[in-house]
Motif scaffolding. Structure first.
Motif, PDB file in Angstrom:
ATOM      1  N   ALA A 222       0.855  -1.192   0.000  1.00  0.00           N
ATOM      2  CA  ALA A 222       0.000   0.000   0.000  1.00  0.00           C
ATOM      3  C   ALA A 222       0.889   1.239   0.000  1.00  0.00           C
ATOM      4  CB  ALA A 222      -0.890   0.024   1.241  1.00  0.00           C
ATOM      5  N   VAL A 223       0.255   2.387  -0.162  1.00  0.00           N
ATOM      6  CA  VAL A 223       0.919   3.654   0.129  1.00  0.00           C
ATOM      7  C   VAL A 223       0.655   3.966   1.598  1.00  0.00           C
ATOM      8  CG1 VAL A 223       1.065   6.116  -0.382  1.00  0.00           C
ATOM      9  CG2 VAL A 223       0.644   4.479  -2.231  1.00  0.00           C
ATOM     10  N   TYR A 224       1.721   4.264   2.327  1.00  0.00           N
ATOM     11  CA  TYR A 224       1.624   4.525   3.762  1.00  0.00           C
ATOM     12  C   TYR A 224       1.752   6.021   4.018  1.00  0.00           C
ATOM     13  CZ  TYR A 224       1.743  -0.408   4.890  1.00  0.00           C
ATOM     14  OH  TYR A 224       1.421  -1.749   5.016  1.00  0.00           O
ATOM     15  N   TYR A 225       0.845   6.550   4.822  1.00  0.00           N
ATOM     16  CA  TYR A 225       0.799   7.960   5.159  1.00  0.00           C
ATOM     17  C   TYR A 225       0.896   8.153   6.667  1.00  0.00           C
ATOM     18  CZ  TYR A 225      -1.473   8.285   0.542  1.00  0.00           C
ATOM     19  OH  TYR A 225      -1.787   8.192  -0.790  1.00  0.00           O
ATOM     20  N   CYS A 226       1.492   9.269   7.079  1.00  0.00           N
ATOM     21  CA  CYS A 226       1.374   9.678   8.471  1.00  0.00           C
ATOM     22  C   CYS A 226       0.538  10.957   8.517  1.00  0.00           C
ATOM     23  CB  CYS A 226       2.725   9.882   9.141  1.00  0.00           C
ATOM     24  SG  CYS A 226       3.774  11.166   8.447  1.00  0.00           S
ATOM     25  N   ALA A 227      -0.092  11.176   9.663  1.00  0.00           N
ATOM     26  CA  ALA A 227      -1.003  12.302   9.801  1.00  0.00           C
ATOM     27  C   ALA A 227      -1.057  12.736  11.263  1.00  0.00           C
ATOM     28  CB  ALA A 227      -2.391  11.922   9.309  1.00  0.00           C
ATOM     29  N   ALA A 228      -1.487  13.978  11.464  1.00  0.00           N
ATOM     30  CA  ALA A 228      -1.531  14.564  12.809  1.00  0.00           C
ATOM     31  C   ALA A 228      -2.970  14.851  13.226  1.00  0.00           C
ATOM     32  CB  ALA A 228      -0.715  15.855  12.841  1.00  0.00           C
ATOM     33  N   SER A 229      -3.249  14.558  14.496  1.00  0.00           N
ATOM     34  CA  SER A 229      -4.574  14.841  15.058  1.00  0.00           C
ATOM     35  C   SER A 229      -4.438  15.747  16.275  1.00  0.00           C
ATOM     36  CB  SER A 229      -5.260  13.540  15.460  1.00  0.00           C
ATOM     37  OG  SER A 229      -6.474  13.802  16.155  1.00  0.00           O
ATOM     38  N   ARG A 230      -5.409  16.631  16.460  1.00  0.00           N
ATOM     39  CA  ARG A 230      -5.445  17.513  17.616  1.00  0.00           C
ATOM     40  C   ARG A 230      -6.552  17.124  18.595  1.00  0.00           C
ATOM     41  NH1 ARG A 230      -3.589  19.835  13.303  1.00  0.00           N
ATOM     42  NH2 ARG A 230      -1.942  21.425  13.378  1.00  0.00           N
ATOM     43  N   LEU A 231      -7.221  16.013  18.306  1.00  0.00           N
ATOM     44  CA  LEU A 231      -8.304  15.569  19.186  1.00  0.00           C
ATOM     45  C   LEU A 231      -7.725  14.958  20.450  1.00  0.00           C
ATOM     46  CD1 LEU A 231     -10.696  14.062  16.527  1.00  0.00           C
ATOM     47  CD2 LEU A 231     -10.782  16.324  17.617  1.00  0.00           C
ATOM     48  N   PRO A 232      -8.428  15.096  21.584  1.00  0.00           N
ATOM     49  CA  PRO A 232      -7.871  14.683  22.883  1.00  0.00           C
ATOM     50  C   PRO A 232      -8.019  13.204  23.196  1.00  0.00           C
ATOM     51  CG  PRO A 232      -9.997  15.689  23.211  1.00  0.00           C
ATOM     52  CD  PRO A 232      -9.703  15.805  21.731  1.00  0.00           C
ATOM     53  N   PHE A 233      -8.071  12.348  22.170  1.00  0.00           N
ATOM     54  CA  PHE A 233      -8.192  10.918  22.412  1.00  0.00           C
ATOM     55  C   PHE A 233      -7.500  10.183  21.267  1.00  0.00           C
ATOM     56  CE2 PHE A 233     -11.369  10.746  19.118  1.00  0.00           C
ATOM     57  CZ  PHE A 233     -12.090  11.909  19.249  1.00  0.00           C
ATOM     58  N   LEU A 234      -7.122   8.934  21.519  1.00  0.00           N
ATOM     59  CA  LEU A 234      -6.491   8.117  20.485  1.00  0.00           C
ATOM     60  C   LEU A 234      -7.546   7.659  19.493  1.00  0.00           C
ATOM     61  CD1 LEU A 234      -3.897   5.804  22.265  1.00  0.00           C
ATOM     62  CD2 LEU A 234      -3.448   7.694  20.704  1.00  0.00           C
ATOM     63  N   THR A 235      -7.269   7.858  18.226  1.00  0.00           N
ATOM     64  CA  THR A 235      -8.224   7.509  17.190  1.00  0.00           C
ATOM     65  C   THR A 235      -7.488   7.006  15.963  1.00  0.00           C
ATOM     66  OG1 THR A 235      -9.926   8.383  15.696  1.00  0.00           O
ATOM     67  CG2 THR A 235      -8.270   9.932  16.470  1.00  0.00           C
ATOM     68  N   LEU A 236      -8.141   6.105  15.215  1.00  0.00           N
ATOM     69  CA  LEU A 236      -7.609   5.630  13.942  1.00  0.00           C
ATOM     70  C   LEU A 236      -8.515   6.050  12.788  1.00  0.00           C
ATOM     71  CD1 LEU A 236      -6.442   2.024  14.930  1.00  0.00           C
ATOM     72  CD2 LEU A 236      -4.989   3.972  14.350  1.00  0.00           C
ATOM     73  N   ALA A 237      -9.463   6.925  13.063  1.00  0.00           N
ATOM     74  CA  ALA A 237     -10.397   7.366  12.034  1.00  0.00           C
ATOM     75  C   ALA A 237      -9.751   8.422  11.145  1.00  0.00           C
ATOM     76  CB  ALA A 237     -11.662   7.917  12.679  1.00  0.00           C
ATOM     77  N   VAL A 238      -9.832   8.219   9.844  1.00  0.00           N
ATOM     78  CA  VAL A 238      -9.205   9.134   8.888  1.00  0.00           C
ATOM     79  C   VAL A 238      -9.688  10.562   9.088  1.00  0.00           C
ATOM     80  CG1 VAL A 238      -9.037   9.692   6.439  1.00  0.00           C
ATOM     81  CG2 VAL A 238      -8.791   7.325   7.186  1.00  0.00           C
ATOM     82  N   GLY A 239     -10.977  10.737   9.323  1.00  0.00           N
ATOM     83  CA  GLY A 239     -11.545  12.067   9.449  1.00  0.00           C
ATOM     84  C   GLY A 239     -11.104  12.830  10.674  1.00  0.00           C
ATOM     85  N   ASP A 240     -10.455  12.153  11.619  1.00  0.00           N
ATOM     86  CA  ASP A 240      -9.995  12.819  12.846  1.00  0.00           C
ATOM     87  C   ASP A 240      -8.603  13.431  12.683  1.00  0.00           C
ATOM     88  OD1 ASP A 240     -11.529  10.369  15.074  1.00  0.00           O
ATOM     89  OD2 ASP A 240     -12.333  12.192  14.135  1.00  0.00           O
ATOM     90  N   PHE A 241      -8.007  13.258  11.508  1.00  0.00           N
ATOM     91  CA  PHE A 241      -6.655  13.756  11.265  1.00  0.00           C
ATOM     92  C   PHE A 241      -6.722  14.858  10.211  1.00  0.00           C
ATOM     93  CE2 PHE A 241      -3.945  10.802  13.597  1.00  0.00           C
ATOM     94  CZ  PHE A 241      -4.899   9.869  13.982  1.00  0.00           C
ATOM     95  N   ARG A 242      -6.067  15.977  10.516  1.00  0.00           N
ATOM     96  CA  ARG A 242      -6.206  17.142   9.651  1.00  0.00           C
ATOM     97  C   ARG A 242      -5.014  17.345   8.731  1.00  0.00           C
ATOM     98  NH1 ARG A 242      -6.828  23.097  12.163  1.00  0.00           N
ATOM     99  NH2 ARG A 242      -4.576  23.131  11.914  1.00  0.00           N
ATOM    100  N   ASP A 243      -3.828  17.036   9.203  1.00  0.00           N
ATOM    101  CA  ASP A 243      -2.620  17.293   8.428  1.00  0.00           C
ATOM    102  C   ASP A 243      -2.030  15.960   7.978  1.00  0.00           C
ATOM    103  OD1 ASP A 243      -2.434  19.468  10.955  1.00  0.00           O
ATOM    104  OD2 ASP A 243      -2.302  20.295   8.933  1.00  0.00           O
ATOM    105  N   TRP A 244      -1.646  15.888   6.707  1.00  0.00           N
ATOM    106  CA  TRP A 244      -1.204  14.638   6.112  1.00  0.00           C
ATOM    107  C   TRP A 244       0.093  14.813   5.339  1.00  0.00           C
ATOM    108  CZ3 TRP A 244      -3.880   9.962   6.478  1.00  0.00           C
ATOM    109  CH2 TRP A 244      -5.136  10.041   7.095  1.00  0.00           C
ATOM    110  N   GLY A 245       0.901  13.749   5.323  1.00  0.00           N
ATOM    111  CA  GLY A 245       2.042  13.695   4.438  1.00  0.00           C
ATOM    112  C   GLY A 245       1.612  13.195   3.073  1.00  0.00           C
ATOM    113  N   LEU A 246       2.573  13.110   2.157  1.00  0.00           N
ATOM    114  CA  LEU A 246       2.277  12.702   0.790  1.00  0.00           C
ATOM    115  C   LEU A 246       2.356  11.198   0.583  1.00  0.00           C
ATOM    116  CD1 LEU A 246       4.105  15.528  -1.179  1.00  0.00           C
ATOM    117  CD2 LEU A 246       1.686  15.357  -0.578  1.00  0.00           C
TER     118      LEU A 246
END
Length: 127
Positions: A95-119
């Protein structure tokens, strides 16, 4: 604005290992607002899948069932680098692997909870 840059992808045989890196940069204020960094992957034609996440403060982690016991997420360099150690790789990990940053105060794996993404970085596992 936060920038995330992934590296470490490549082509390996089944059973081998890879370590992905995600370097996080940006202004001090914006970086300090990041609560967690996650790793995701996507295969063409399929939805992006959250596979691992680490909380910057304290290092608590969470994994998807598909990678539990094989992948390990960690952080270093004043929490500005996040690693994904991938062991016992399988062809279905391709697959293509991405890292992303979340500012929400809980651990989440939901794509929509992450705002900033790498390429992203490509990982290919052959049988």
């Amino acid at each position: 604005q936060v920038q995330l840059v992934e590296s470490g992808g490549g082509s390996v045989q089944a059973g081998e290992s890879l370590r992905l890196s995600c370097v996080v940069s940006g202004g001090t204020y914006t970086i300090n607002n990041i609560v967690s960094i996650g790793w995701f992957r996507q295969v063409p034609g399929k939805e992006r899948e959250g596979i691992a996440v680490i909380r910057r403060d304290g290092g608590r982690t969470r994994y998807a069932d598909s990678v539990m016991g094989r992948f390990t997420i960690s952080q270093a360099n004043a929490k500005k680098t996040v690693y994904l150690q991938m062991n016992s790789l399988k062809p279905e990990d391709t697959a293509v692997y991405y890292c992303a940053a979340s500012r929400l105060p809980f651990l989440t794996l939901a794509v929509g909870d992450f705002r900033d993404w790498g390429l992203g970085t490509q990982v290919t596992v052959s049988s």
